[in-house]
Design an enzyme around this catalytic site. Structure first.
Site, short mmCIF file in Angstrom:
data_model
loop_
_atom_site.label_atom_id
_atom_site.label_comp_id
_atom_site.label_asym_id
_atom_site.label_seq_id
_atom_site.Cartn_x
_atom_site.Cartn_y
_atom_site.Cartn_z
N GLY A 176 7.90 1.03 -7.76
CA GLY A 176 7.07 1.52 -8.85
C GLY A 176 6.77 3.00 -8.79
O GLY A 176 7.64 3.83 -8.52
N TYR A 235 -11.12 -4.36 -9.65
CA TYR A 235 -10.15 -3.26 -9.77
C TYR A 235 -10.83 -2.00 -10.30
O TYR A 235 -10.62 -0.90 -9.78
CB TYR A 235 -9.01 -3.68 -10.67
CG TYR A 235 -7.88 -2.68 -10.75
CD1 TYR A 235 -7.06 -2.46 -9.65
CD2 TYR A 235 -7.65 -1.97 -11.91
CE1 TYR A 235 -6.02 -1.54 -9.71
CE2 TYR A 235 -6.61 -1.05 -11.99
CZ TYR A 235 -5.79 -0.84 -10.88
OH TYR A 235 -4.77 0.08 -10.95
N ALA A 267 5.25 3.53 -1.20
CA ALA A 267 6.41 4.23 -1.75
C ALA A 267 7.64 3.35 -1.92
O ALA A 267 8.70 3.85 -2.30
CB ALA A 267 6.77 5.41 -0.84
N ASN A 268 7.52 2.06 -1.70
CA ASN A 268 8.71 1.21 -1.76
C ASN A 268 9.06 0.76 -3.17
O ASN A 268 10.16 0.27 -3.42
CB ASN A 268 8.53 -0.03 -0.87
CG ASN A 268 7.37 -0.88 -1.29
OD1 ASN A 268 6.22 -0.52 -1.02
ND2 ASN A 268 7.62 -2.00 -1.96
N SER A 300 -7.13 5.10 -12.10
CA SER A 300 -6.73 4.33 -13.27
C SER A 300 -7.73 4.60 -14.39
O SER A 300 -8.89 4.97 -14.14
CB SER A 300 -6.72 2.83 -12.95
OG SER A 300 -6.71 2.04 -14.12
#
Length: 320
Positions: A26, A177, A23-24, A151
């Site tokens: 983006g 990914y 949450a820090n 994604s």
């Protein structure tokens, strides 16, 4: 369902507890900021507590009465996952929203402290363990939801169960990914089945092509393109401009898919949300790629995730 859903549709969340991983910055920051503005008590679960504290200060600038807590969480470390879950359990009697947002992508193959391929460890195995360690608190909270951020690349994902950690097959950022993001959707579908008989919802979302700090892990050409696009995004958000005209989502717009999955009362378990134009746009319910519906893969991944993490969930319903 209305294709132009916005954050204005989020109801008052006073008395609700939301945990947002990563949450820090983006998407995670925007998700936490908007939930806090709606009155939720938000736990910012982040790998870097200093950056999380800075993020909390930024949220307080726009929402001075926001109720926030910072918890150190490195999803690539099972020791950290267990410590974070223990800390949250000590401070949170209820968990209304558990948002598995944090993720990574690595140009070169790296190994976590537990010996797992780092992308899979961070994007799936860590969230799997974290969710399992908190699941009883989530289920005990009426109307709770577990949202996993995936994604569009999940469509290209292949889980090689005999080589999940790329010890034999060639490693590429895209392959690792895509595997990890497919794992997130397989996890969501199996969790949805296991939550049968409860009123807890497991759903997933993807942000489209959103311009965030996440691309700093990518190759130099991607970072250069991102820098140019960020400048265009800043231009597009000026009064009278259309942010969607640049062909990508801003971090705020990208976070709306997660927020809709988390807050729209029409959402049902097992659903997947993304931008209505694929790469950009307003959040709508979408259909994941066929590989995400592979029931055998869902169950095998679940068993393998329990084996690797040592976190065992309560037995689910009959899935024969």
């Amino acid at each position: 369902m209305n294709s132009e859903w916005t954050a204005d549709a989020i109801p008052d969340l006073s008395g609700r507890t939301a945990i947002v991983t990563g949450a820090n910055a983006g998407l995670g920051f925007e998700t936490a900021r908007i939930l806090a503005a709606r009155g939720a008590f938000v736990v910012l679960a982040c790998r870097n507590p200093s950056k999380a504290a800075d993020a909390a200060e930024r949220i307080l600038v726009s929402s001075p009465s926001a109720n926030l807590q910072v918890v150190a969480l490195d999803l690539s470390s099972l020791e950290s996952v267990r410590a974070a879950a223990e800390s949250i359990r000590a401070h949170c009697d209820r968990i209304d929203l558990l948002i598995n947002n944090a993720g990574t992508a690595n140009i070169r193959r790296e190994v976590s402290s537990d010996g797992f391929e780092l992308t899979l460890a961070t994007n799936h195995l860590g969230p799997f363990a974290f969710t399992g360690l908190l699941l009883d608190r989530v289920i005990a909270t009426p109307g709770a939801r577990i949202i996993t951020v995936s994604s569009r690349t999940h469509a290209r994902g292949v889980l090689e169960f005999d080589d999940l950690h790329f010890t034999r097959r060639p490693y590429t950022l895209t392959t690792a990914y895509a595997q990890s993001k497919l794992a997130g959707l397989l996890f969501t579908h199996e969790l949805h089945r296991r939550l049968a008989g409860t009123d807890t919802i497991a759903a997933a979302a993807h942000p489209g092509t959103a311009i965030t700090e996440f691309v700093q892990n990518m190759s130099r050409p991607v970072r250069v393109i991102s820098t140019v696009t960020q400048k265009l995004a800043a231009w597009a958000t000026l009064p009278g401009r259309d942010p969607l005209a640049i062909g990508v989502n801003t971090a705020t717009q990208g976070a709306l898919t997660t927020l809709r999955a988390a807050a729209d009362p029409q959402v049902r378990g097992g659903e997947f949300y993304g931008p209505h134009q694929g790469a950009k746009g307003h959040p709508v319910r979408i259909e994941p790629a066929p590989n995400a519906h592979d029931k055998a893969a869902q169950q095998r991944l679940w068993s393998e995730s329990e084996r690797l993490t040592g976190v065992r969930y309560p037995a689910g319903p009959d899935r024969s």
